[in-house]
Design a protein around this motif. Structure first.
Motif, PDB file in Angstrom:
ATOM      1  N   LEU A 184      13.692  -1.932  -0.295  1.00  0.00           N
ATOM      2  CA  LEU A 184      12.719  -0.989   0.243  1.00  0.00           C
ATOM      3  C   LEU A 184      11.819  -0.513  -0.895  1.00  0.00           C
ATOM      4  O   LEU A 184      12.215   0.275  -1.742  1.00  0.00           O
ATOM      5  N   LEU A 185      10.609  -1.027  -0.906  1.00  0.00           N
ATOM      6  CA  LEU A 185       9.609  -0.670  -1.913  1.00  0.00           C
ATOM      7  C   LEU A 185       8.316  -0.296  -1.202  1.00  0.00           C
ATOM      8  O   LEU A 185       8.084  -0.680  -0.056  1.00  0.00           O
TER       9      LEU A 185
ATOM     10  N   GLY B 203       4.990 -10.169   2.234  1.00  0.00           N
ATOM     11  CA  GLY B 203       4.853  -8.729   2.049  1.00  0.00           C
ATOM     12  C   GLY B 203       6.160  -7.970   1.991  1.00  0.00           C
ATOM     13  O   GLY B 203       6.191  -6.748   2.107  1.00  0.00           O
ATOM     14  N   GLU B 204       7.276  -8.675   1.771  1.00  0.00           N
ATOM     15  CA  GLU B 204       8.579  -8.031   1.650  1.00  0.00           C
ATOM     16  C   GLU B 204       9.251  -8.521   0.383  1.00  0.00           C
ATOM     17  O   GLU B 204       9.081  -9.664  -0.023  1.00  0.00           O
TER      18      GLU B 204
ATOM     19  N   GLU C  67       3.832  -1.384  -4.724  1.00  0.00           N
ATOM     20  CA  GLU C  67       4.776  -1.956  -5.672  1.00  0.00           C
ATOM     21  C   GLU C  67       5.037  -3.434  -5.368  1.00  0.00           C
ATOM     22  O   GLU C  67       5.076  -4.262  -6.283  1.00  0.00           O
ATOM     23  N   ILE C  68       5.198  -3.749  -4.088  1.00  0.00           N
ATOM     24  CA  ILE C  68       5.441  -5.138  -3.700  1.00  0.00           C
ATOM     25  C   ILE C  68       4.249  -6.012  -4.076  1.00  0.00           C
ATOM     26  O   ILE C  68       4.413  -7.111  -4.607  1.00  0.00           O
ATOM     27  N   ARG C  69       3.047  -5.522  -3.827  1.00  0.00           N
ATOM     28  CA  ARG C  69       1.840  -6.276  -4.169  1.00  0.00           C
ATOM     29  C   ARG C  69       1.742  -6.495  -5.677  1.00  0.00           C
ATOM     30  O   ARG C  69       1.440  -7.598  -6.142  1.00  0.00           O
ATOM     31  N   LYS C  70       2.037  -5.473  -6.454  1.00  0.00           N
ATOM     32  CA  LYS C  70       1.958  -5.561  -7.910  1.00  0.00           C
ATOM     33  C   LYS C  70       2.988  -6.563  -8.458  1.00  0.00           C
ATOM     34  O   LYS C  70       2.666  -7.390  -9.308  1.00  0.00           O
ATOM     35  N   ILE C  71       4.201  -6.507  -7.931  1.00  0.00           N
ATOM     36  CA  ILE C  71       5.250  -7.434  -8.365  1.00  0.00           C
ATOM     37  C   ILE C  71       4.888  -8.863  -7.954  1.00  0.00           C
ATOM     38  O   ILE C  71       5.029  -9.805  -8.731  1.00  0.00           O
TER      39      ILE C  71
END
Length: 108
Positions: free
Chosen positions: A44-45, A14-15, A49-53
């Motif tokens: 830092l997102l 999740g990072e 955004e992190i999930r989508k990437i």
């Protein structure tokens, strides 16, 4: 100074992490306060955004690459990233062939 050439981003637990980017040490500070040049850096997102990437990387086999870095008005470092697809073997051969042809033309 920053070298973004070989850098990439990875999503773990999740990072989002920036890896393989060389950020030069500060010239005006002592050795004790300087940082390691090649260490991983957390981006830092937003969670969305992190999930989508992460889904794009896992599902489609895409890569997240840094494009540019700049300072905003508040002197915070910002990094532009993009989700990209790597070249196939045939495309790499074609690029090498073009590069060699251009080099031959410049020699003459």
């Amino acid at each position: 100074k920053m070298n973004l050439r070989d850098g990439f981003c990875s999503v773990k637990a999740g990072e989002c992490w920036l890896e393989n980017v060389n950020i030069a040490q500060h010239g005006t500070t002592g050795g004790y306060f300087n940082h390691d040049e090649g260490r991983r850096r957390r981006l830092l997102l937003h969670k969305r955004e992190i999930r989508k990437i992460g889904q794009a990387v896992a599902r489609d086999g895409l890569t997240v690459v840094p494009l540019s870095a700049y300072f905003n008005a508040r002197s915070c470092l910002k990094l532009k990233i993009a989700v990209a697809r790597g070249k196939k073997l045939q495309d790499k051969r074609e690029t090498i062939r073009r590069r060699e042809q251009d080099r031959e033309v410049r020699r003459q």
